[in-house]
Design an enzyme around this catalytic site. Structure first.
Site, PDB file in Angstrom:
ATOM      1  N   GLU A  37       4.928  -0.751   1.586  1.00 59.44           N
ATOM      2  CA  GLU A  37       5.060  -0.869  -0.030  1.00 59.44           C
ATOM      3  C   GLU A  37       4.383  -2.746  -0.257  1.00 59.44           C
ATOM      4  O   GLU A  37       4.355  -2.411  -1.213  1.00 59.44           O
ATOM      5  CB  GLU A  37       5.800  -0.806  -0.666  1.00 59.44           C
ATOM      6  CG  GLU A  37       6.073   1.187  -0.146  1.00 59.44           C
ATOM      7  CD  GLU A  37       7.210   1.209  -1.040  1.00 59.44           C
ATOM      8  OE1 GLU A  37       8.294   0.893  -1.161  1.00 59.44           O
ATOM      9  OE2 GLU A  37       7.776   2.468  -0.989  1.00 59.44           O
ATOM     10  N   GLU A  39       0.671  -1.314  -0.085  1.00 58.17           N
ATOM     11  CA  GLU A  39       0.216   0.547  -0.021  1.00 58.17           C
ATOM     12  C   GLU A  39       0.953   1.376   0.311  1.00 58.17           C
ATOM     13  O   GLU A  39       2.149   1.534   0.538  1.00 58.17           O
ATOM     14  CB  GLU A  39      -0.644   0.924   1.151  1.00 58.17           C
ATOM     15  CG  GLU A  39      -0.507  -0.209   2.468  1.00 58.17           C
ATOM     16  CD  GLU A  39       0.821   0.323   3.031  1.00 58.17           C
ATOM     17  OE1 GLU A  39       0.830   1.563   2.568  1.00 58.17           O
ATOM     18  OE2 GLU A  39       1.690  -0.628   3.344  1.00 58.17           O
TER      19      GLU A  39
END
Length: 354
Positions: free
Chosen positions: A318, A175
């Site tokens: 991430e 994310e």
């Protein structure tokens, strides 16, 4: 709940414990002392249970990074300005981020999805499936509508389906979204009942002096909104994020297809908790990649009953920590598929002396 979500959830079956037992028997016959490869053996057994194969495969991995903005950023709960979300999306697309470097190192697929960035991004390689231009400020009211919550979950399902159809044998969701540690802290506090102040961390680098303020913002919002900790759509609607819903949806779809899910850090694990509220069985499809330094991650992992493979003091997100843990998961499958048995290698077994 939409028909799409209902169908996916109904397709999630309990993992195959009998196949796990068969895998354990196979591991016990390999040329090593029983149990000597420790946690790798547990991973191999879990993968057998998930996939229904005594000799599972997890290559190639598929990484999906969902990006979205959060209205709660207006409250000054992040060290970085909101425009960093869009800037980092461009960095992902230009292959300049940690997740790009790490995914290349394991020869994985990667996809970047704009599920709710506040600005329009016109760039090659970006999958745009916006639920909205960022959530609303949940310090002033619900983060999104129920329809938006449903849409976010469905986007995640759609992207996981596309990644699995591309050939991915394992799913990692990552994310990007300024202030998403605030939303995640609210979700984990609501689900676990753990005190908010013990959950909040620095996120992108917030000064320690600001943590009390951040916790106060979350506490006040929870008192007003009172999300139902057992209703995943209510959690998303009141205190969630578009990327959090999408990550949960991707996990649900992966589980429905007997595909392992390798968890990243705090935000990913908060999403995993949301996924379990749709379907408790989904947690058996999850492997915890690493243990983040974000304080709330420990509470989230405890609630899932998960033990991490790595502890590297990471707090990037991430999907980076999960990708770093992936070689261990692949090693577990190679152990099962490539090691010789005692009979094959004509190696004497251990003897027990009375």
């Amino acid at each position: 709940m939409s028909e799409r979500i209902k169908t996916v959830v109904e397709n999630i079956q309990a993992v195959n414990k009998e196949m796990g037992q068969a895998a354990q028997q196979h591991l016990n016959n390999l040329t090593k002392p029983i149990g000597s490869l420790g946690e790798l053996e547990n991973v191999a057994v879990q993968l057998a249970e998930i996939t229904g194969s005594k000799l599972p495969e997890v290559f190639p991995p598929g990484v999906i990074v969902f990006a979205a903005d959060h209205g709660i950023a207006e409250e000054g709960v992040s060290a970085y300005p909101q425009e960093v979300t869009a800037q980092m999306v461009m960095n992902f697309l230009n292959e300049g981020a940690a997740i790009n470097a790490f995914t290349k190192s394991v020869n994985g697929f990667i996809e970047i999805v704009d599920v709710g960035v506040k600005s329009n991004i016109d760039a090659d390689g970006l999958v745009v499936d916006k639920v909205g231009f960022g959530t609303k400020n949940f310090a002033k009211g619900p983060a999104m509508t129920k329809e938006e919550a449903i849409h976010s979950v469905e986007v995640g399902m759609k992207r996981a389906e596309a990644m699995i159809n591309k050939g991915a044998k394992l799913i990692i969701v990552g994310e990007m979204g300024i202030a998403n540690t605030t939303a995640s802290s609210a979700i984990v506090a609501s689900i676990t009942g753990v005190n908010v102040r013990s959950l909040v961390g620095q996120g992108t680098g917030l000064a320690a002096s600001a943590l009390d303020y951040k916790a106060g913002v979350i506490d006040d919002a929870l008192k007003v909104l009172q999300p139902d900790c057992n209703d995943p759509l209510d959690l998303l609607q009141k205190i969630g994020g578009f990327e959090i819903g999408a990550m949960a949806g991707a996990m649900l779809y992966a589980a429905s297809q007997h595909i392992p899910i390798l968890l990243d850090g705090f935000i990913c694990t908060a999403s995993a908790l949301v996924a379990t509220k749709f379907c408790p069985e989904v947690q058996d499809y999850m492997i915890a990649g690493h243990h983040s330094v974000e304080p709330g991650h420990a509470a989230a992992l405890d609630a899932l009953g998960k033990k991490s493979l790595l502890t590297l003091n990471l707090r990037l997100g991430e999907g980076s920590g999960a990708v770093l843990a992936y070689p261990l998961v692949e090693a577990a499958t190679r152990m099962a598929r490539e090691m010789a048995t005692f009979d094959d290698a004509e190696v004497s077994r251990e003897t027990v002396k009375n």
